[in-house]
Design a protein around this motif. Sequence first.
Motif, PDB file in Angstrom:
ATOM      1  N   ALA A 144       9.108 -21.581   5.551  1.00  0.00           N
ATOM      2  CA  ALA A 144       9.035 -20.549   5.578  1.00  0.00           C
ATOM      3  C   ALA A 144      10.369 -21.098   7.161  1.00  0.00           C
ATOM      4  O   ALA A 144      10.872 -21.079   7.844  1.00  0.00           O
ATOM      5  N   ASP A 145      10.199 -19.157   6.834  1.00  0.00           N
ATOM      6  CA  ASP A 145      11.387 -18.779   7.494  1.00  0.00           C
ATOM      7  C   ASP A 145      10.690 -18.471   8.934  1.00  0.00           C
ATOM      8  O   ASP A 145       9.962 -18.464   9.282  1.00  0.00           O
ATOM      9  N   ALA A 146      11.629 -17.909  10.109  1.00  0.00           N
ATOM     10  CA  ALA A 146      11.387 -18.260  11.730  1.00  0.00           C
ATOM     11  C   ALA A 146      10.407 -16.458  11.068  1.00  0.00           C
ATOM     12  O   ALA A 146      10.800 -15.394  10.320  1.00  0.00           O
ATOM     13  N   PRO A 147       9.529 -16.258  12.516  1.00  0.00           N
ATOM     14  CA  PRO A 147       8.998 -15.049  12.669  1.00  0.00           C
ATOM     15  C   PRO A 147       9.684 -13.786  12.342  1.00  0.00           C
ATOM     16  O   PRO A 147       9.338 -13.136  11.823  1.00  0.00           O
ATOM     17  N   LEU A 148      10.950 -13.630  12.886  1.00  0.00           N
ATOM     18  CA  LEU A 148      11.679 -12.474  13.189  1.00  0.00           C
ATOM     19  C   LEU A 148      13.266 -13.041  13.090  1.00  0.00           C
ATOM     20  O   LEU A 148      13.187 -14.161  13.823  1.00  0.00           O
ATOM     21  N   LYS A 159      19.646 -16.021  11.644  1.00  0.00           N
ATOM     22  CA  LYS A 159      20.156 -14.963  11.097  1.00  0.00           C
ATOM     23  C   LYS A 159      20.381 -14.855   9.886  1.00  0.00           C
ATOM     24  O   LYS A 159      21.731 -15.626   9.207  1.00  0.00           O
ATOM     25  N   PRO A 160      19.402 -14.448   9.089  1.00  0.00           N
ATOM     26  CA  PRO A 160      19.406 -14.569   7.490  1.00  0.00           C
ATOM     27  C   PRO A 160      20.976 -13.972   6.786  1.00  0.00           C
ATOM     28  O   PRO A 160      21.335 -12.851   7.336  1.00  0.00           O
ATOM     29  N   GLN A 161      20.825 -14.162   6.161  1.00  0.00           N
ATOM     30  CA  GLN A 161      22.400 -13.861   4.998  1.00  0.00           C
ATOM     31  C   GLN A 161      21.184 -12.790   4.257  1.00  0.00           C
ATOM     32  O   GLN A 161      21.433 -13.242   2.538  1.00  0.00           O
ATOM     33  N   TRP A 165      11.856 -13.498   3.696  1.00  0.00           N
ATOM     34  CA  TRP A 165      11.615 -12.339   4.262  1.00  0.00           C
ATOM     35  C   TRP A 165      12.092 -11.950   2.813  1.00  0.00           C
ATOM     36  O   TRP A 165      13.099 -12.806   2.162  1.00  0.00           O
ATOM     37  N   GLY A 166      11.999 -11.166   2.319  1.00  0.00           N
ATOM     38  CA  GLY A 166      12.414 -10.525   1.241  1.00  0.00           C
ATOM     39  C   GLY A 166      12.192 -11.288  -0.268  1.00  0.00           C
ATOM     40  O   GLY A 166      11.253 -11.658  -0.080  1.00  0.00           O
ATOM     41  N   PRO A 167      13.060 -11.648  -1.648  1.00  0.00           N
ATOM     42  CA  PRO A 167      12.244 -12.036  -2.236  1.00  0.00           C
ATOM     43  C   PRO A 167      12.210 -14.403  -2.082  1.00  0.00           C
ATOM     44  O   PRO A 167      12.264 -14.464  -1.999  1.00  0.00           O
ATOM     45  N   ASN A 168      10.745 -14.014  -2.545  1.00  0.00           N
ATOM     46  CA  ASN A 168      10.228 -15.259  -2.829  1.00  0.00           C
ATOM     47  C   ASN A 168      10.258 -15.675  -4.589  1.00  0.00           C
ATOM     48  O   ASN A 168       9.229 -16.085  -4.814  1.00  0.00           O
TER      49      ASN A 168
END
Length: 309
Positions: free
Chosen positions: A89-93, A99-101, A143-146
């Motif tokens: 999973a991604d980080a909480p925020l 720093k998601p691209q 976050w975003g598309p899964n």
Amino acid sequence: MTSLIAAVSWSLHLVLFVLGLITATSSEMIAAIVRPGIFRHVMCRNNLYPRSGVLRYPVPDELVYWSEDYGEYCPPFYTAPHINGQVWADAPLPSETFKPQWNQLDGNVNRVSYHGAYHIKDGLPRNPIGRTGISGRGLLGRWGPNHAADPIVTRWKRNDSGGMVSDSKTGKNILQMVAIQRQDNKLWAIPGGMVDPGENVSVTLKREFTEEALNFTDKGLMVEEFFKSGGVQVYSGYVDDFRNTDNAWIETMALNFHDQDGTKVGQLNLTAGDDAMNVRWTDMDGSLKLHANHADMVKEVAIRLNAHW
């Protein structure tokens, strides 16, 4: 009356777009013309978010699209506690260390949507189809598309003599598909699953089918050969899944793998495994009720093979 006016207005908007009189820039245009009917945005609105006590903020049909003004819209923020800290999973925020691209391949994590570039609002992706009544990630890891993959495995229904069975009203042969009953919402569904980071979709398709519908490996070579033959893509895009939020959503690629003579996977004994409660060969027709918008994807297969629906 408001819903009727909105529907009429939207229909006129679509006609003008097709005629080239206006330019489409919003996601609802994608939803309307790419695959009419398959972008139902119903399961992820106006209900209690699954496996939680969080109630979604009300979103009427006419206020789904972000282009519609909804000044009082105030969705609760929710990410399931068990999601944070998971390796998948991604980080909480987003932060200085995360720093998601967005809208690109981010390392081995695919953050690209099948529907083109999605908008970023307040540092987070915005659901390309519209409001869901809840923000955060909910039960989703990214976050975003899964990204998911759904193998629609089919065969012709046959009688005891091996002959194909047709419907008495349409006269068309009846298709059967492998369907699993999900553990989470008890609905029947295509035996698909999430694409692992860096994983090829073809690998996901075979893995998920084996884990959820076979639960054994002694016929591994047969399954390997069956999926190696290649499937026919019937859909790629947004899924009206009950886990979707304003900031995280599921997109899938669905491929049909058809066992024409029924001598390959059509002969295997199905066994529910992984997240499935039950598994079976299911007759395909217009009354079929499936998880999310799986029935729309299955219908595409019936049309392609000129089968009963």
